[in-house]
Design an enzyme around this catalytic site. Sequence first.
Site, PDB file in Angstrom:
ATOM      1  CG  ASP A 319      -1.785   1.114   1.392  1.00 43.16           C
ATOM      2  OD1 ASP A 319      -2.438   1.415   0.383  1.00 43.16           O
ATOM      3  OD2 ASP A 319      -1.883   1.705   2.481  1.00 43.16           O
ATOM      4  CG  ASP A 513      -1.833   2.448   6.462  1.00 40.91           C
ATOM      5  OD1 ASP A 513      -2.724   1.775   5.907  1.00 40.91           O
ATOM      6  OD2 ASP A 513      -1.716   3.675   6.311  1.00 40.91           O
ATOM      7  CG  ASP A 517      -4.543  -1.246   3.919  1.00 40.81           C
ATOM      8  OD1 ASP A 517      -4.718  -1.515   5.118  1.00 40.81           O
ATOM      9  OD2 ASP A 517      -3.569  -0.603   3.484  1.00 40.81           O
TER      10      ASP A 517
HETATM   11  P1  ADP Z   1      -3.740   4.601  -0.099  1.00 45.27           P
HETATM   12  O1  ADP Z   1      -4.120   3.508  -1.011  1.00 45.27           O
HETATM   13  O2  ADP Z   1      -2.670   5.447  -0.706  1.00 45.27           O
HETATM   14  O3  ADP Z   1      -3.403   4.156   1.272  1.00 45.27           O
HETATM   15  P2  ADP Z   1      -6.505   5.319   0.557  1.00 45.27           P
HETATM   16  O4  ADP Z   1      -7.159   4.212  -0.157  1.00 45.27           O
HETATM   17  O5  ADP Z   1      -6.516   5.302   2.027  1.00 45.27           O
HETATM   18  O6  ADP Z   1      -5.001   5.566   0.026  1.00 45.27           O
HETATM   19  O7  ADP Z   1      -7.146   6.667   0.076  1.00 45.27           O
HETATM   20  C1  ADP Z   1      -7.135   6.973  -1.293  1.00 45.27           C
HETATM   21  C2  ADP Z   1      -7.342   8.408  -1.545  1.00 45.27           C
HETATM   22  O8  ADP Z   1      -8.617   8.792  -1.067  1.00 45.27           O
HETATM   23  C3  ADP Z   1      -6.359   9.314  -0.860  1.00 45.27           C
HETATM   24  O9  ADP Z   1      -5.191   9.481  -1.620  1.00 45.27           O
HETATM   25  C4  ADP Z   1      -7.155  10.599  -0.755  1.00 45.27           C
HETATM   26  O10 ADP Z   1      -7.083  11.302  -1.977  1.00 45.27           O
HETATM   27  C5  ADP Z   1      -8.564  10.120  -0.582  1.00 45.27           C
HETATM   28  N1  ADP Z   1      -8.961  10.110   0.817  1.00 45.27           N
HETATM   29  C6  ADP Z   1      -9.127   9.034   1.603  1.00 45.27           C
HETATM   30  N2  ADP Z   1      -9.506   9.382   2.828  1.00 45.27           N
HETATM   31  C7  ADP Z   1      -9.542  10.720   2.842  1.00 45.27           C
HETATM   32  C8  ADP Z   1      -9.883  11.702   3.831  1.00 45.27           C
HETATM   33  N3  ADP Z   1     -10.189  11.371   5.098  1.00 45.27           N
HETATM   34  N4  ADP Z   1      -9.837  12.994   3.459  1.00 45.27           N
HETATM   35  C9  ADP Z   1      -9.492  13.329   2.219  1.00 45.27           C
HETATM   36  N5  ADP Z   1      -9.180  12.473   1.255  1.00 45.27           N
HETATM   37  C10 ADP Z   1      -9.217  11.193   1.549  1.00 45.27           C
HETATM   38 MG    MG Z   2      -3.654   3.261   3.109  1.00 43.14          MG
END
Ligand code: ADP
Ligand code: MG
Length: 620
Positions: A319, A513, A517
């Site tokens: 991730d 993390d 996920d």
């Molecule tokens: P990653 O796969 O990089 O861990 P996530 O799946 O957790 O990322 O989130 C994907 C995207 O969704 C983030 O890059 C962000 O753009 C958006 N996002 C997720 N949660 C939030 C939040 N609480 N506030 C703003 N944007 C968010």
């Molecule tokens: Mg993540």
Amino acid sequence: MSKKQRKTLIRILSSAALLVVFHFLPIEDLHRVFQVLIYLIPYLIVGYDVVLGAFKKIKSGDFLDEEFLMMIATIGAMAIGDYPEATAVMLFYQLGELFQSIAVGKSRKSIAAMMDICPDEAIVLRDGKEEVVDPSEVKVGETVLVKPGEKVPIDGIVVSGSSTLNTAALTGESLPVDVSAGSKIYSGSINLTSAIQVMTTTAYENSTVARILELVENSTDKKARSEKFITRFAHYYTPIVVILAVLIVAGCALFTDMGIAKSIYRGLIFLVVSCPCALVVSVPLSFFGGIGAASRRGILVKGSNYLEALADIDTVVFDKTGTITRGSFAVDAVHPNEIDADILIDIAALAESRSHHPVAESIVAAHGKHIDSSRLGDVEELSGRGLRAVIDNMNYYVGNGKLMEEIHADFHECHLPGTVVHVARDTSSGSEYLGHIVINDELKPDSKDAIADLRRAGVKEVVMLTGDNENVAKKVASEVGIDTYFAGLLPAHKVDKLEGLLGENRHVAFVGDGINDAPVLTRADVGIAMGALGSDAAIEAADVVLMDDRLPKIAEAVRIARKTLRIVKENIIFSLLVKVAVMVLGALGIVGMRFAVFGDVGVLILAILNSVRAMRVPKK
Ligand code: ADP
Ligand code: MG
């Protein structure tokens, strides 16, 4: 050595001494009854518990185990007049058992040493007075005093004082960590230099220490495939061996001129040699050692089956946010759309104030000012996209481009590189776009090396999955040396991608993390969680937890797993080969009972010594 082990040793030594003495006495001249009675003394001294154990199991019906084999073999030897032999056999057997229990004890102890992180008490400050209580009685939000030399009893935040902590028990890293007011600290670390006051942020049951203890206690319950193999093996093996022994007796008695006594003796030798104790003991011991070695490096493996899976890993999927990158974003730019920049940040921070997503925590930190949560109503996390929050009774949306498309906001992407957090709100005439904030994350300093090291450890492909946008994903992937990446994924899509890889018959580890996920962590052959020192979801869903979030630990875990499995295989092959050889020699009458048992105990001891190697952490 424990009391029980010392007692066994004394029994072995005194029985052996008696045997030596008897050797020089003219016992053979006595009547048989006296001979039996005399030799029964050293025999029972060393073997009474084995005989008792065997009888107990005969009553319960499930008796075809090694104690039973030992009993009929030695009683058989007595029956045919081989009195010293019978005792010697029991002696060797007990010696082997003693070795085994010492070795198991040693590896238990090494885990226990790492587990010696459990605080016995906590000093709480109540009404200005110090009260010594059990850690479980401390409530969230109370202040505890941690004096130098003592363990931090509960997770919390330092409110006054500064000191240096030793976190080695949690992370395996020996370098002390400096903490001062505002630092988050974890139970199980040891306060080194001066007293600090800590405001607790969790209850004791949910503190790092309690969770680790629970993990380790459960880890040996889950058996590896090779261990199950042994159990299944023993189930078929014992009856087969007993039948073969009967056949040998019958064969010798009917088709040779050996006579009935010698035929029985031949069958008994075969039974004694057949006992698979080297296997039964050394395989679980090796896994135990491997788990111990890993935990000493701050890698918690939740079961030997996961150690086994780790050894086979050929693909590692990462991730991005919080795993390859730090997950603490800095705000690079604020681009408001017809409102004040301050108001835009205010709204974003307010909306994010209840989320634990790294994006959210960073925006709240960048905002830095007091948050008036009375303005905040309902908040709904939209995982992989952002969230919806009610502020001043209006619906706001904070998140990425995907979210803006969903609500048909008239938004535009930013020309700046980075993760873009858009803000919009519901109005009577549709979604109104309020602007965006551009934030950027940093790579963890050892991400690149860790990925190169994984390749050196034999991992063939490294893949990155992220919910972030294509530009950020591409940049991060190329900086750390990952060639395959997928961007813009929702949590469900991450599972699909992972299943795609699993469908190609790959052995996949997923490293995340735990923040949205968890499903992927569960689905992978091995789910490895970062943020053990933070996210509950991760610790729950993962099979392996890296206590200090450091990616180089993954290659290390793979090395430990491979070494453990190599040792297990060596032991299985070695003991089966020797076993079959001695069984054939015994059946043919080439070797006698004593040699057979000696061979057996010898293999057992070698196998145990070999498994003890699994406790040592392998070098690169
Ligand atoms: P990653 O796969 O990089 O861990 P996530 O799946 O957790 O990322 O989130 C994907 C995207 O969704 C983030 O890059 C962000 O753009 C958006 N996002 C997720 N949660 C939030 C939040 N609480 N506030 C703003 N944007 C968010
Ligand atoms: Mg993540």
